[in-house]
Design an enzyme around this catalytic site. Sequence first.
Site, PDB file in Angstrom:
ATOM      1  N   TYR A 251       0.819  -1.204   0.000  1.00  0.00           N
ATOM      2  CA  TYR A 251       0.000   0.000   0.000  1.00  0.00           C
ATOM      3  C   TYR A 251       0.865   1.273   0.000  1.00  0.00           C
ATOM      4  O   TYR A 251       0.697   2.139  -0.850  1.00  0.00           O
ATOM      5  CB  TYR A 251      -0.962  -0.040   1.187  1.00  0.00           C
ATOM      6  CG  TYR A 251      -2.170   0.843   1.054  1.00  0.00           C
ATOM      7  CD1 TYR A 251      -3.093   0.929   2.083  1.00  0.00           C
ATOM      8  CD2 TYR A 251      -2.404   1.600  -0.080  1.00  0.00           C
ATOM      9  CE1 TYR A 251      -4.196   1.731   1.983  1.00  0.00           C
ATOM     10  CE2 TYR A 251      -3.500   2.418  -0.184  1.00  0.00           C
ATOM     11  CZ  TYR A 251      -4.391   2.487   0.851  1.00  0.00           C
ATOM     12  OH  TYR A 251      -5.484   3.285   0.765  1.00  0.00           O
TER      13      TYR A 251
ATOM     14  N   GLU B 185       2.234   6.627  -6.819  1.00  0.00           N
ATOM     15  CA  GLU B 185       1.212   7.541  -7.320  1.00  0.00           C
ATOM     16  C   GLU B 185       1.605   8.993  -7.085  1.00  0.00           C
ATOM     17  O   GLU B 185       1.547   9.836  -7.994  1.00  0.00           O
ATOM     18  CB  GLU B 185      -0.129   7.260  -6.620  1.00  0.00           C
ATOM     19  CG  GLU B 185      -0.752   5.918  -6.980  1.00  0.00           C
ATOM     20  CD  GLU B 185      -1.931   5.555  -6.079  1.00  0.00           C
ATOM     21  OE1 GLU B 185      -2.642   6.471  -5.616  1.00  0.00           O
ATOM     22  OE2 GLU B 185      -2.130   4.352  -5.835  1.00  0.00           O
TER      23      GLU B 185
END
Lengths: 157, 312
Positions: free
Chosen positions: A79, A86
């Site tokens: 994660y 991102e």
Amino acid sequence: GIVPSSVVLTSFQVMSRVFLIWAVTHSVKEVQSEDSVLLFVIAWTITEIIRYSFYTFSLLNHLPYLIKWARYTLFIVLYPMGVSGELLTIYAALPFVRQAGLYSISLPNKYNFSFDYYAFLILIMISYIPIFPQLYFHMIHQRRKILSHTEEHKKFE
Amino acid sequence: MRHSPVEILDAKTREKLCFLDKVEPHATIAEIKNLFTKTHPQWYPARQSLRLDPKGKSLKDEDVLQKLPVGTTATLYFRDLGAQISWVTVFLTEYAGPLFIYLLFYFRVPFIYGHKYDFTSSRHTVVHLACICHSFHYIKRLLETLFVHRFSHGTMPLRNIFKNCTYYWGFAAWMAYYINHPLYTPPSNLRSSAGETGARHLCGKEAGSVTSPSTWPCGTCGPLVRSKTRKIPYPTKNPFTWLFLLVSCPNYTYEVGSWIGFAIMTQCLPVALFSLVGFTQMTIWAKGKHRSYLKEFRDYPPLRMPIIPFLL
């Protein structure tokens, strides 16, 4: 309807991924050769392979503990990895967005409206600060609940 | 007088919270709530939801104990509604905000636009007209809240004030920014004169206020007003109420109409978006109201639609 995940959380995740792919990576070609793209693509790929195996096996009522463990443990690394990829990608895209005035409209115009995609992207990056910890700790909480539940089952056997 | 005992249990845990042993049979739920607050002062009456069934509907404050289907000992289930804030407070805050915020932009207070524009005034008539319309609308709403509306529930959950204020204040700021911007582009004369749409807009607001639930003939009900006798609202001599022939909630119809008029008058996309969002919400409310009218009145006029004549 088919799996018990929350529609809101899942659609949020899907939308954020679609946004990353189309509105950032695809739209800003200069960013496509960045390492950060590789980072989040790998993180997403591994996550999804595990997640869909988890769903499939659950629906078949034959879930190997390994898959359950993987789903609720590997996210601890994957994660943050995905989020870093991102954010770095969006950050890399910023100067090109500014230069090209991508997806932006400025005054004066007959609709009396303006939109600055550069500022929008910065707002998106800032929104990670409240949202990421919430989702991360939600997963950790789920992990504790589900993996300890399995432990107890094993004790009774 | 035979007194009935009342016990109050928590709806989720079934834990016995309170036992009132001497309650008069003609006591109302409101009085029982007050008694309950004495033993649990943190749960003031507005926060209490008492019902006969843990998953059932809340009992109204006016319900009388002996008229309820209970045995010798009445068992009521309690749910905490959370921190409450009065409707009046919320309405006043959410309407005062846009009034004030719009004027900040209209007068071009420093730090909004570039410094060379501080306290300047627009040369377009439509910008001044828009300010008048917008301000008049919110002044009207504030006056209605203070003097006209009667509310069925005194309160709503506390977090609503943050949600509602964000919506109203946010949109007001967004719209006001563009309309009062030095680079604002007024509508061309070909489309429709500013005066005409402005007039349409003002009429819409006036009409809206006249048909809002509070000014309906007594005995009718609106989203906010609950009165003892409920009758189907019908048009009166007042021409603004004639829309009742076609629509269940003409106040919403006029409201949407006036915001659309404002959007056309200002030719501003954020205003159109605000109208759209408002329209969506009002349609949901109107449909709910319409459905409850249909359920309640057998002879409800079949021609009427919830919000848009013949369509929606």
